[in-house]
Design an enzyme around this catalytic site. Structure first.
Site, PDB file in Angstrom:
ATOM      1  N   ARG A 171       0.843  -1.197   0.000  1.00  0.00           N
ATOM      2  CA  ARG A 171       0.000   0.000   0.000  1.00  0.00           C
ATOM      3  C   ARG A 171       0.881   1.251   0.000  1.00  0.00           C
ATOM      4  O   ARG A 171       0.611   2.235  -0.663  1.00  0.00           O
ATOM      5  CB  ARG A 171      -0.929  -0.013   1.204  1.00  0.00           C
ATOM      6  CG  ARG A 171      -2.216  -0.766   0.991  1.00  0.00           C
ATOM      7  CD  ARG A 171      -2.040  -2.215   0.536  1.00  0.00           C
ATOM      8  NE  ARG A 171      -3.296  -2.913   0.408  1.00  0.00           N
ATOM      9  CZ  ARG A 171      -3.908  -3.550   1.417  1.00  0.00           C
ATOM     10  NH1 ARG A 171      -3.331  -3.647   2.605  1.00  0.00           N
ATOM     11  NH2 ARG A 171      -5.067  -4.125   1.212  1.00  0.00           N
ATOM     12  N   ASP A 200      -0.019  -6.885  -3.029  1.00  0.00           N
ATOM     13  CA  ASP A 200      -1.434  -6.617  -2.788  1.00  0.00           C
ATOM     14  C   ASP A 200      -1.970  -5.925  -4.029  1.00  0.00           C
ATOM     15  O   ASP A 200      -1.263  -5.803  -5.039  1.00  0.00           O
ATOM     16  CB  ASP A 200      -1.624  -5.765  -1.516  1.00  0.00           C
ATOM     17  CG  ASP A 200      -2.916  -6.126  -0.799  1.00  0.00           C
ATOM     18  OD1 ASP A 200      -3.974  -6.015  -1.445  1.00  0.00           O
ATOM     19  OD2 ASP A 200      -2.867  -6.513   0.382  1.00  0.00           O
ATOM     20  N   HIS A 280      -6.824  -9.875  -3.467  1.00  0.00           N
ATOM     21  CA  HIS A 280      -5.766  -8.877  -3.229  1.00  0.00           C
ATOM     22  C   HIS A 280      -4.680  -8.981  -4.298  1.00  0.00           C
ATOM     23  O   HIS A 280      -3.503  -8.809  -4.003  1.00  0.00           O
ATOM     24  CB  HIS A 280      -5.154  -9.058  -1.834  1.00  0.00           C
ATOM     25  CG  HIS A 280      -6.029  -8.539  -0.729  1.00  0.00           C
ATOM     26  ND1 HIS A 280      -6.116  -7.214  -0.408  1.00  0.00           N
ATOM     27  CD2 HIS A 280      -6.871  -9.186   0.116  1.00  0.00           C
ATOM     28  CE1 HIS A 280      -6.962  -7.050   0.607  1.00  0.00           C
ATOM     29  NE2 HIS A 280      -7.447  -8.233   0.932  1.00  0.00           N
ATOM     30  N   GLU A 344      -9.925 -12.191   2.256  1.00  0.00           N
ATOM     31  CA  GLU A 344     -10.816 -11.206   1.641  1.00  0.00           C
ATOM     32  C   GLU A 344     -10.912 -11.345   0.119  1.00  0.00           C
ATOM     33  O   GLU A 344     -10.887 -10.347  -0.595  1.00  0.00           O
ATOM     34  CB  GLU A 344     -10.346  -9.789   1.986  1.00  0.00           C
ATOM     35  CG  GLU A 344     -10.415  -9.499   3.463  1.00  0.00           C
ATOM     36  CD  GLU A 344      -9.968  -8.089   3.809  1.00  0.00           C
ATOM     37  OE1 GLU A 344     -10.659  -7.434   4.576  1.00  0.00           O
ATOM     38  OE2 GLU A 344      -8.902  -7.654   3.306  1.00  0.00           O
TER      39      GLU A 344
HETATM   40  C1  ACM Z   1      -6.388  -8.917   6.546  1.00  0.00           C
HETATM   41  O1  ACM Z   1      -6.405  -7.999   7.391  1.00  0.00           O
HETATM   42  N1  ACM Z   1      -7.071  -8.788   5.426  1.00  0.00           N
HETATM   43  C2  ACM Z   1      -5.642 -10.131   6.756  1.00  0.00           C
END
Ligand code: ACM
Length: 767
Positions: A171, A200, A280, A344
């Site tokens: 990020r 990511d 991600h 996610e």
């Molecule tokens: C996470 O915080 N998505 C592992």
């Protein structure tokens, strides 16, 4: 050229130096994490230029030199380190002392360091460093100081084998030197696992020779950087457009990585790489669209609005890619754990993608959750084939856990408990105790860097072993880790501010037995640790030592309560805007304010100011209590002010624009209306696009008193409070109407674009 004259000068200088007054400074006993057994004794040992150190082996020589070289920097000399047993500081192996544990005995004549492993000697030296005066940490030459180490007897060992720190470099990118600084502060806190979140949606950070586009394309995104901590707008960033050239990012070459891994090894830290997939993965998919799904995003993500970012488990080429890429990654990292993310994953693309759908049918899978599990199990085979263990976030439990996986439990402890019950290893990193990117104090008094709150005391209170699990299951809980996600952490100062002191709390939970942990004792030791950080010029948070200003509206007045997280501090406060001192009012219980007041508060300990000065303004105003009869609106005039937190119940929501009428008992002189609107764009909460104030003398016929300028929509992203202040010529009115138009629809490139914005406002202050 040396001549007679310069020799005389040199001798004179030497003569002078020999009569320079040397000052002894003696360190405090304030070791973090707290050792298992510690006895403080009388006297101190003096480390000076004549001090000698004996070690037993070349390996010990290397780690002793790494430590004692620090004296050269601050003193201009270093103790002489040699193999032998006659030194003033003596290393001796004791095979009965377990891995990483050590004994350290300091008395006025000698320092003895005993351990059964090199790591044990290393950790003894970390404790020895903390026994030195805080000025040792300055990195500045201080030739007049003689270093005094207080006499102690320490027997110490770690509670857990996995004591981690995770850094997200996707990020925001942190360069090689910064990563090495991270490894240094980890080592000083006796942390031994560096979890490196290398990929990511917002950036791929590791050179892969077989797939060069991962760094040519995937390491770069548009530069929408955040500079203001209180207008953090990660979630609302515009996306990259065709033709725009991304310039923000960076990556580590394979040589950089080898250097970092070696640097970590010298500090007894293992590096755990994470390649996050199948979700991600936008940077990966932007680089190699052929491994993505239908509708994949073309560009590396710029902010938090990420939708079509998943790898395609329906295509064999995805697994060919993953195998080659992961093998190259595993070649770089000798540790036997490889983290593959698994968190996610937005599976909506798989519902539409023909290859993903075909795979579901072919494999007889029930749903997309089983498809994720199918993907993860195939990835685990690639990792196991190298003799390594796969780690994933707790989502890898969904749809069936891969047979040999270690689970990192982040959505609370439940995933970890479930995995342990299935016989799998677990690392605990529940977000509500271990996510150090969250806010660490009062919502209105902290830089707005995190989404919700993780207070230092909460982080400290964590007990790594969950209640109600068996001894055998407890044995599978390998340890704890602090996670630093960097969505809003755009520079080094923010990183250290969010890391310290919460990292110390988590390090203590990892190293020190829960029975010995003690909050008051910890916060006392922290004050010395803060001096060490001051000496290193490291930014850190003193939030736990700073007063919270809490308030409760009580009809016609406000009750104010002050508190600090740290116990036994004295709080002094002022009500006139001046800086509090120990001569100001001493806080000893809540107090009332019945007119608009600016409050400033500061905590003191032993006569010294600690923490920062907290300051907040409260208005006791003409409309107070005027909406008491309206169940929906009464919070707007109840003298309870909404905090910078979208869940604070004091905010009043308007889904279709706002219109609020305030009636006075009699004609009332007014000249200004002001309120805060919440901006929390991830949740579609935007301020009104303009506000008008109308007045009426009879409660029926209204005329416009004033209005705001139009709000510039291009700036309405982020998480903060937007103050509205509408002044007008003083008039007497019986009632006021406040009308705010909402943004409808939310424009493209804004968070929740296309939807109607919700307005949330609080306390309509009428003056
Ligand atoms: C996470 O915080 N998505 C592992």
């Amino acid at each position: 050229m040396i001549n007679k004259y310069s020799i005389i000068l040199l001798l004179a200088a030497l003569a002078n130096m020999s009569c320079v007054q040397k000052n002894i400074e003696i360190g405090e006993v304030a070791i973090i994490p707290q050792p298992e057994q510690l006895m403080v004794e009388i006297g101190y040992f003096e480390i000076n230029e004549n001090t000698t150190v004996s070690v037993e082996s070349r390996a010990q020589l290397a780690l002793a030199n790494l430590f004692f070289d620090q004296f050269t920097v601050v003193s201009g000399w270093k103790p002489k380190v040699d193999i032998g047993d006659k030194g003033d500081i003596v290393f001796s192996t004791d095979a009965t002392i377990v891995e990483e544990a050590y004994n350290l005995e300091v008395n006025p004549k000698k320092i003895s360091i005993m351990a059964g492993s090199e790591a044990g000697f290393f950790y003894a030296l970390q404790s020895l460093k903390q026994l030195l005066p805080v000025s040792f940490y300055s990195g500045k030459l201080q030739p007049n100081i003689v270093w005094g180490v207080p006499s102690v007897r320490i027997q110490d060992k770690p509670a857990f084998e996995w004591r981690g720190y995770m850094l997200d470099v996707s990020r925001h990118f942190f360069d090689k030197e910064q990563v090495m600084e991270v490894l240094d502060f980890m080592a000083e806190s006796k942390l031994n696992r560096f979890h490196w979140h290398l990929t990511d949606d917002q950036g791929w950070r590791v050179e892969i020779k077989s797939y060069p586009k991962l760094t040519e394309v995937g390491a770069w995104r548009m530069d929408y950087n955040i500079t203001d901590e209180n207008v953090s707008n990660w979630f609302g960033r515009p996306i990259q457009k065709p033709g725009e050239k991304p310039s923000y990012g960076g990556y580590y070459t394979q040589e950089d990585i080898k250097e970092i891994v070696a640097y970590a090894k010298e500090r007894f830290i293992e590096v755990v790489p994470e390649i996050d997939m199948p979700g991600h993965a936008q940077a990966m998919v932007a680089s190699y669209p052929e491994i993505g799904c239908v509708n994949s995003e073309k560009y590396v993500a710029t902010g938090g609005v990420v939708k079509n970012n998943t790898l395609n488990p329906g295509k064999e080429e995805t697994f060919v890619f993953a195998e080659k890429m992961l093998n190259e990654v595993m070649d770089l990292f000798p540790f036997n754990y490889m983290h593959i993310g698994g968190d996610e994953c937005n599976k909506s693309q798989w519902l539409k993608d023909p290859d993903a759908q075909r795979k579901i049918k072919e494999e007889g899978l029930k749903d997309v959750y089983e498809l994720q599990s199918y993907f993860i199990k195939r990835i685990e085979k690639i990792i196991n084939a190298r003799g390594k263990i796969m780690i994933g976030w707790d989502e890898i439990l969904e749809g069936g856990l891969a047979p040999n996986a270690t689970v990192m439990s982040w959505r609370g402890e439940e995933g970890g408990i479930e995995a342990a019950k299935m016989g799998h290893e677990v690392i605990m990193t529940p977000s509500n105790y271990c996510y150090i990117d969250l806010k660490q104090g009062h919502d209105d008094l902290e830089p707005n860097l995190g989404y919700s709150q993780l207070l230092l005391s909460t982080a400290y209170s964590y007990d790594v072993i969950p209640k109600d699990i068996s001894e055998e299951e407890a044995g599978l809980i390998k340890g704890i880790q602090a996670n630093m996600w960097t969505e809003s952490i755009s520079d080094w100062g923010k990183l250290t501010y969010m890391t310290f002191p919460r990292l110390y709390a988590i390090a203590e939970s990892g190293w020190t037995s829960p029975e010995i942990k003690d909050w008051d004792n910890f916060t006392n030791r922290l004050q010395t640790q803060f001096l060490r950080l001051d000496n290193q010029g490291v930014r850190y948070a003193v939030s736990a030592f700073s007063p919270w200003i809490d308030h409760t509206g009580q009809g016609d007045h406000i009750e104010i309560a002050l508190k600090t997280e740290v116990n036994d501090l004295e709080i002094f406060y002022t009500l006139d805007g001046s800086e509090p001192t120990m001569e100001s009012k001493s806080y000893n219980g809540s107090f009332k304010i019945n007119h608009s007041t600016s409050i400033k508060a500061r905590a003191f300990k032993d006569g010294e100011a600690v923490g920062y000065t907290s300051s907040m303004d409260f208005y006791v105003h003409k409309a107070a209590g005027k909406l008491d009869e309206s169940p929906d609106l009464k919070k707007l005039t109840d003298l309870n002010y909404g905090k910078l937190n979208k869940s604070d119940p004091n905010w009043v929501s308007f889904k279709n624009g706002m219109e609020v009428t305030i009636e006075f008992d009699s004609l009332t002189a007014v000249k200004e209306v002001k309120f805060d609107a919440l901006r929390f764009t991830i949740a579609g909460i935007y301020p009104p696009k303009n506000v008008e104030v109308h007045g009426s003398e009879n409660g029926k016929d209204y005329y416009k008193l004033g209005e705001t300028d139009k709000i510039d929509i291009s700036h309405v992203q982020g998480r903060n409070k937007i103050p509205f202040q509408i002044g007008f010529n003083p008039v007497k009115v019986k009632s006021l109407k406040i009308i705010g138009k909402h943004i409808n629809p939310i424009p493209q490139e804004h968070h929740m674009s296309g939807a109607n914005a919700t307005i949330k406002v609080d306390e309509i202050v009428v003056e």
